[in-house]
Design a protein around this motif. Structure first.
Motif, PDB file in Angstrom:
ATOM      1  N   VAL A   1      50.811  46.408  36.803  1.00 30.51           N
ATOM      2  CA  VAL A   1      51.913  46.789  35.923  1.00 30.51           C
ATOM      3  C   VAL A   1      51.795  48.258  35.516  1.00 30.51           C
ATOM      4  CG1 VAL A   1      52.977  46.368  33.677  1.00 30.51           C
ATOM      5  CG2 VAL A   1      52.243  44.434  35.083  1.00 30.51           C
ATOM      6  N   SER A   2      50.591  48.707  35.210  1.00 33.06           N
ATOM      7  CA  SER A   2      50.384  50.085  34.771  1.00 33.06           C
ATOM      8  C   SER A   2      50.719  51.082  35.873  1.00 33.06           C
ATOM      9  CB  SER A   2      48.932  50.274  34.323  1.00 33.06           C
ATOM     10  OG  SER A   2      48.609  49.407  33.266  1.00 33.06           O
ATOM     11  N   ASN A   3      50.214  50.835  37.086  1.00 27.93           N
ATOM     12  CA  ASN A   3      50.499  51.755  38.192  1.00 27.93           C
ATOM     13  C   ASN A   3      51.972  51.750  38.564  1.00 27.93           C
ATOM     14  OD1 ASN A   3      47.953  52.935  38.819  1.00 27.93           O
ATOM     15  ND2 ASN A   3      47.293  51.024  39.778  1.00 27.93           N
ATOM     16  N   LEU A   4      52.586  50.574  38.539  1.00 25.86           N
ATOM     17  CA  LEU A   4      54.010  50.486  38.852  1.00 25.86           C
ATOM     18  C   LEU A   4      54.829  51.223  37.802  1.00 25.86           C
ATOM     19  CD1 LEU A   4      55.981  49.244  40.891  1.00 25.86           C
ATOM     20  CD2 LEU A   4      56.117  47.236  39.412  1.00 25.86           C
ATOM     21  N   THR A   5      54.478  51.058  36.539  1.00 27.09           N
ATOM     22  CA  THR A   5      55.170  51.767  35.456  1.00 27.09           C
ATOM     23  C   THR A   5      55.035  53.273  35.627  1.00 27.09           C
ATOM     24  OG1 THR A   5      54.780  49.941  33.930  1.00 27.09           O
ATOM     25  CG2 THR A   5      55.294  52.091  32.965  1.00 27.09           C
TER      26      THR A   5
ATOM     27  N   THR B   1      48.553  54.849  31.503  1.00 22.77           N
ATOM     28  CA  THR B   1      47.220  55.259  31.949  1.00 22.77           C
ATOM     29  C   THR B   1      46.135  54.559  31.155  1.00 22.77           C
ATOM     30  OG1 THR B   1      48.100  57.441  32.532  1.00 22.77           O
ATOM     31  CG2 THR B   1      45.719  57.234  32.354  1.00 22.77           C
ATOM     32  N   MET B   2      46.317  54.464  29.840  1.00 23.37           N
ATOM     33  CA  MET B   2      45.315  53.810  29.016  1.00 23.37           C
ATOM     34  C   MET B   2      45.207  52.319  29.354  1.00 23.37           C
ATOM     35  SD  MET B   2      43.905  56.147  27.225  1.00 23.37           S
ATOM     36  CE  MET B   2      44.157  57.176  28.673  1.00 23.37           C
ATOM     37  N   PHE B   3      46.336  51.662  29.612  1.00 24.44           N
ATOM     38  CA  PHE B   3      46.295  50.255  29.990  1.00 24.44           C
ATOM     39  C   PHE B   3      45.650  50.071  31.357  1.00 24.44           C
ATOM     40  CE2 PHE B   3      49.361  49.320  26.580  1.00 24.44           C
ATOM     41  CZ  PHE B   3      48.834  48.116  26.125  1.00 24.44           C
ATOM     42  N   PHE B   4      45.875  51.033  32.260  1.00 27.81           N
ATOM     43  CA  PHE B   4      45.214  50.953  33.567  1.00 27.81           C
ATOM     44  C   PHE B   4      43.700  51.019  33.394  1.00 27.81           C
ATOM     45  CE2 PHE B   4      43.060  53.147  37.013  1.00 27.81           C
ATOM     46  CZ  PHE B   4      43.374  52.341  38.091  1.00 27.81           C
ATOM     47  N   ILE B   5      43.237  51.991  32.595  1.00 30.88           N
ATOM     48  CA  ILE B   5      41.800  52.135  32.362  1.00 30.88           C
ATOM     49  C   ILE B   5      41.235  50.871  31.702  1.00 30.88           C
ATOM     50  CG2 ILE B   5      40.048  53.445  31.110  1.00 30.88           C
ATOM     51  CD1 ILE B   5      41.266  54.946  33.462  1.00 30.88           C
ATOM     52  N   MET B   6      41.987  50.323  30.747  1.00 32.28           N
ATOM     53  CA  MET B   6      41.538  49.116  30.072  1.00 32.28           C
ATOM     54  C   MET B   6      41.473  47.941  31.040  1.00 32.28           C
ATOM     55  SD  MET B   6      43.218  47.153  26.785  1.00 32.28           S
ATOM     56  CE  MET B   6      44.621  46.589  27.765  1.00 32.28           C
ATOM     57  N   GLY B   7      42.516  47.772  31.857  1.00 32.22           N
ATOM     58  CA  GLY B   7      42.528  46.684  32.825  1.00 32.22           C
ATOM     59  C   GLY B   7      41.386  46.785  33.821  1.00 32.22           C
ATOM     60  N   TYR B   8      41.150  47.998  34.310  1.00 29.57           N
ATOM     61  CA  TYR B   8      40.058  48.203  35.256  1.00 29.57           C
ATOM     62  C   TYR B   8      38.713  47.874  34.612  1.00 29.57           C
ATOM     63  CZ  TYR B   8      36.517  50.810  37.848  1.00 29.57           C
ATOM     64  OH  TYR B   8      35.366  51.167  38.520  1.00 29.57           O
ATOM     65  N   ALA B   9      38.507  48.339  33.399  1.00 33.29           N
ATOM     66  CA  ALA B   9      37.197  48.216  32.750  1.00 33.29           C
ATOM     67  C   ALA B   9      36.883  46.796  32.312  1.00 33.29           C
ATOM     68  CB  ALA B   9      37.119  49.158  31.545  1.00 33.29           C
ATOM     69  N   MET B  10      37.879  45.941  32.191  1.00 35.12           N
ATOM     70  CA  MET B  10      37.607  44.573  31.751  1.00 35.12           C
ATOM     71  C   MET B  10      37.462  43.606  32.915  1.00 35.12           C
ATOM     72  SD  MET B  10      41.317  43.334  30.264  1.00 35.12           S
ATOM     73  CE  MET B  10      40.615  41.780  29.688  1.00 35.12           C
ATOM     74  N   GLY B  11      37.624  44.088  34.146  1.00 35.55           N
ATOM     75  CA  GLY B  11      37.507  43.179  35.282  1.00 35.55           C
ATOM     76  C   GLY B  11      36.971  43.834  36.539  1.00 35.55           C
ATOM     77  N   TRP B  12      37.840  44.572  37.223  1.00 31.60           N
ATOM     78  CA  TRP B  12      37.455  45.118  38.519  1.00 31.60           C
ATOM     79  C   TRP B  12      36.430  46.243  38.421  1.00 31.60           C
ATOM     80  CZ3 TRP B  12      38.443  43.958  43.633  1.00 31.60           C
ATOM     81  CH2 TRP B  12      39.217  42.815  43.832  1.00 31.60           C
ATOM     82  N   GLY B  13      36.133  46.705  37.222  1.00 35.89           N
ATOM     83  CA  GLY B  13      35.048  47.667  37.057  1.00 35.89           C
ATOM     84  C   GLY B  13      33.695  46.981  37.035  1.00 35.89           C
ATOM     85  N   PRO B  14      33.381  46.215  35.977  1.00 35.93           N
ATOM     86  CA  PRO B  14      32.051  45.608  35.883  1.00 35.93           C
ATOM     87  C   PRO B  14      31.840  44.381  36.763  1.00 35.93           C
ATOM     88  CG  PRO B  14      33.374  45.023  33.966  1.00 35.93           C
ATOM     89  CD  PRO B  14      34.178  46.018  34.751  1.00 35.93           C
ATOM     90  N   ILE B  15      32.884  43.568  36.985  1.00 34.31           N
ATOM     91  CA  ILE B  15      32.672  42.286  37.665  1.00 34.31           C
ATOM     92  C   ILE B  15      32.391  42.471  39.152  1.00 34.31           C
ATOM     93  CG2 ILE B  15      33.755  40.069  38.239  1.00 34.31           C
ATOM     94  CD1 ILE B  15      35.138  40.116  35.583  1.00 34.31           C
ATOM     95  N   THR B  16      32.954  43.501  39.768  1.00 34.53           N
ATOM     96  CA  THR B  16      32.664  43.722  41.187  1.00 34.53           C
ATOM     97  C   THR B  16      31.183  44.012  41.403  1.00 34.53           C
ATOM     98  OG1 THR B  16      33.365  46.024  40.909  1.00 34.53           O
ATOM     99  CG2 THR B  16      34.965  44.506  41.832  1.00 34.53           C
ATOM    100  N   TRP B  17      30.575  44.763  40.460  1.00 32.45           N
ATOM    101  CA  TRP B  17      29.141  45.021  40.564  1.00 32.45           C
ATOM    102  C   TRP B  17      28.340  43.746  40.314  1.00 32.45           C
ATOM    103  CZ3 TRP B  17      27.628  49.309  42.768  1.00 32.45           C
ATOM    104  CH2 TRP B  17      28.425  50.457  42.678  1.00 32.45           C
ATOM    105  N   LEU B  18      28.762  42.955  39.339  1.00 30.48           N
ATOM    106  CA  LEU B  18      28.059  41.716  39.033  1.00 30.48           C
ATOM    107  C   LEU B  18      28.142  40.723  40.188  1.00 30.48           C
ATOM    108  CD1 LEU B  18      26.628  39.747  37.106  1.00 30.48           C
ATOM    109  CD2 LEU B  18      28.892  39.133  36.225  1.00 30.48           C
ATOM    110  N   LEU B  19      29.336  40.522  40.709  1.00 34.53           N
ATOM    111  CA  LEU B  19      29.509  39.566  41.805  1.00 34.53           C
ATOM    112  C   LEU B  19      28.759  40.008  43.052  1.00 34.53           C
ATOM    113  CD1 LEU B  19      33.229  38.421  41.498  1.00 34.53           C
ATOM    114  CD2 LEU B  19      31.212  36.960  41.498  1.00 34.53           C
ATOM    115  N   MET B  20      28.697  41.324  43.275  1.00 31.62           N
ATOM    116  CA  MET B  20      27.923  41.830  44.414  1.00 31.62           C
ATOM    117  C   MET B  20      26.492  41.317  44.350  1.00 31.62           C
ATOM    118  SD  MET B  20      26.849  45.771  45.269  1.00 31.62           S
ATOM    119  CE  MET B  20      25.619  45.771  43.947  1.00 31.62           C
ATOM    120  N   SER B  21      25.887  41.373  43.175  1.00 30.08           N
ATOM    121  CA  SER B  21      24.497  40.958  43.032  1.00 30.08           C
ATOM    122  C   SER B  21      24.348  39.448  42.960  1.00 30.08           C
ATOM    123  CB  SER B  21      23.894  41.593  41.772  1.00 30.08           C
ATOM    124  OG  SER B  21      24.613  41.220  40.616  1.00 30.08           O
ATOM    125  N   GLU B  22      25.423  38.727  42.612  1.00 30.85           N
ATOM    126  CA  GLU B  22      25.347  37.275  42.488  1.00 30.85           C
ATOM    127  C   GLU B  22      25.521  36.562  43.821  1.00 30.85           C
ATOM    128  OE1 GLU B  22      26.814  35.965  38.067  1.00 30.85           O
ATOM    129  OE2 GLU B  22      28.364  36.401  39.538  1.00 30.85           O
TER     130      GLU B  22
END
Length: 506
Positions: A354-358, A401-422
């Motif tokens: 939604v943020s990028n489309l907006t 932009t702020m919502f994009f950063i927030m969306g990234y940081a609550m999921g595709w930022g930290p979880i991709t690193w976590l799932l990689m190790s899991e």
């Protein structure tokens, strides 16, 4: 009964643990998790994630520079030129970690990163020419690549399912804190003649603290078992869980899982879905994460704000983004073990879409009065133009932009690193985690190199619409490919990929 004589509460049967009925086994698991003492575990994680703090500090190091070697004027921003070599250094660090993780172990790989990091900061602090700046940035980037591949693996292997999600978000939290500290130091040390040198000196502090603390921390029990060091592995797990807990049961489960795997990955085994499926999922997530545009947006944040007429002082850009990221990662940390990984990935990708489309539609349909003087300028040159009169419509790109950063940081930022190790299997975890870091940083480097030419040729809306398409792809990828790992041990996750039985993940 002596510790070494303690009998595990379960016996192995086939490929799973069947001594107790499934409901009884779950009850025992919950009781075991409630009995654990996490203070030492938290200390070990804190010692490790100081490497991420240093990485976040090094990543944005050029931002607050106010001077350069040889007395060149501050406005030439000499430290921005080597920024691209930092990402190449990080890719090289991930490449070398493919060997270091299995050769030295997770803990020693993290400690090894202190050598290039300390040397890089020393070169930056004493730089007498561009070559020293370049080499310093390459070395600090290399150290960041090593820590990016080693720290998530170390944390996942020493953590238990009850807190692995929360602790898995700590690397991202510390990286953001490192960036915020750098900005704060750069803002409140303006009186020094060459304060960027002192910033490099300050960067040595977390590196030295990390090495000192890790000297007293244990290595990963799973890595020690894979090296045949059973007594040391048992002692490591005892230290992490507490002597008065039933850690022997967990130890036997880990030992059984390690026993089923050979020491090295052969070429023939790469055809086994047990290996290639989790590697493809982890690598695909790292690839899609960078394609969603986060690195480009963070690197070119100030020019993007100027191009879209956002009225915000440049010195507040980084602070605002950092605070939004920190808040969102904190939300992910406290909810990951309760809500689950997949739901946060869905929400994260949806918000980014939604943020990028907006943002793309706003730029495309930007009214002429607001396109004004920046319509025919390049993205970078527009950052130097004077601000236009305040108009509330400029809140749209700011909020997007702020919502994009927030969306990234609550999921595709930290979880991709976590799932990689899991999800990566133990026998390939060291090599595959390094490979994922290489994919991540090479994608980031390539995307940032093409971003400006695409903007100058087709307009700023094109990259944002592309990022929106990728975010939609992230939703599909999450639904079709990503397993839910909440509350599951690493051995249960491996059993799922080995057998394909989803009961292991329920």
């Amino acid at each position: 009964m002596e510790r070494g004589d303690r009998q595990p509460l379960v016996r192995k049967s086939g490929s799973s643990y069947r001594t107790f009925p499934e409901s009884a086994a779950r009850r025992l698991d919950k009781e075991y998790l409630r009995s654990l003492h996490n203070k030492r575990l938290y200390l070990a994680v804190f010692a490790a994630v100081l490497g991420n703090f240093s990485f976040g500090f090094a990543l944005v190091y050029p931002s607050p520079d106010r001077g350069c070697p040889g007395g060149c004027p501050a406005h030439t921003a000499p430290l921005h030129a080597p920024q691209s070599v930092f990402t190449l250094g990080a890719a090289a660090g991930g490449l070398s970690t493919m060997l270091l993780n299995d050769f030295l172990g997770r803990k020693l790989s993290i400690m090894f990163s202190a050598v290039p990091s300390a040397l890089g900061y020393a070169l930056l602090a004493g730089a007498q020419g561009l070559w020293m700046l370049l080499l310093g940035r390459v070395l600090t980037g290399y150290a960041g690549g090593v820590t990016s591949a080693s720290i998530p693996v170390y944390i996942s292997e020493i953590s238990h399912p009850g807190v692995r999600g929360m602790l898995g978000a700590c690397p991202q939290i510390m990286a953001v804190l490192g960036s915020l500290v750098l900005y704060a130091l750069g803002k409140y040390l303006p009186g020094l003649v060459l304060d960027w040198r002192w910033l490099a000196v300050a960067g040595e502090v977390p590196v030295l603290a990390m090495v000192l603390l890790l000297c007293f921390m244990p290595n990963s029990p799973r890595f020690l078992l894979s090296q045949g060091k059973e007594e040391e592995a048992l002692g490591s797990l005892c230290w992490l869980r507490g002597e008065d807990t039933d850690y022997a049961r967990e130890y036997e489960q880990i030992k059984d899982s390690v026993r089923k795997q050979s020491r090295r990955v052969s070429c023939a085994e790469l055809k086994d879905p047990f290996l290639y499926k989790p590697i493809l999922i982890a690598g695909g997530m790292r690839f899609l994460q960078q394609l969603s545009g986060v690195t480009c947006i963070l690197v070119y944040l100030q020019p993007i704000f100027k191009k879209t007429s956002v009225i915000l002082k440049p010195e507040y850009d980084a602070a605002l983004v950092g605070l939004v990221r920190l808040s969102a990662v904190a939300i992910a940390a406290v909810s990951m073990d309760k809500a689950g990984r997949k739901i946060l990935l869905f929400v994260s990708a949806g918000v980014m879409l939604v943020s990028n489309l907006t943002m793309g539609l706003y730029i495309h349909f930007l009214p002429a009065p607001h396109n004004g003087t920046v319509a025919n300028t390049t993205l970078v040159s527009s950052a130097n133009l004077p601000a236009e009169p305040t108009n509330y419509i400029t809140l749209i790109p700011l909020l997007a932009t702020m919502f994009f950063i927030m969306g990234y940081a609550m999921g595709w930022g930290p979880i991709t690193w976590l799932l990689m190790s899991e999800i990566l299997p133990l026998k390939a975890r060291g090599v595959a985690s390094g490979l994922c870091v290489v994919v991540s940083w090479l994608t980031a480097f390539t995307l940032t190199q093409f971003f400006l030419p695409v903007v100058n040729a087709f307009g700023l809306e094109v990259p944002f619409l592309f990022f929106a398409v990728i975010s939609a792809g992230n939703i599909l990828f999450t639904g079709c490919c990503v397993p839910e790992t909440k509350g599951r041990s690493l051995e249960q996750i491996e059993a799922f990929f080995r057998t394909g039985r989803r009961s292991f993940l329920r």
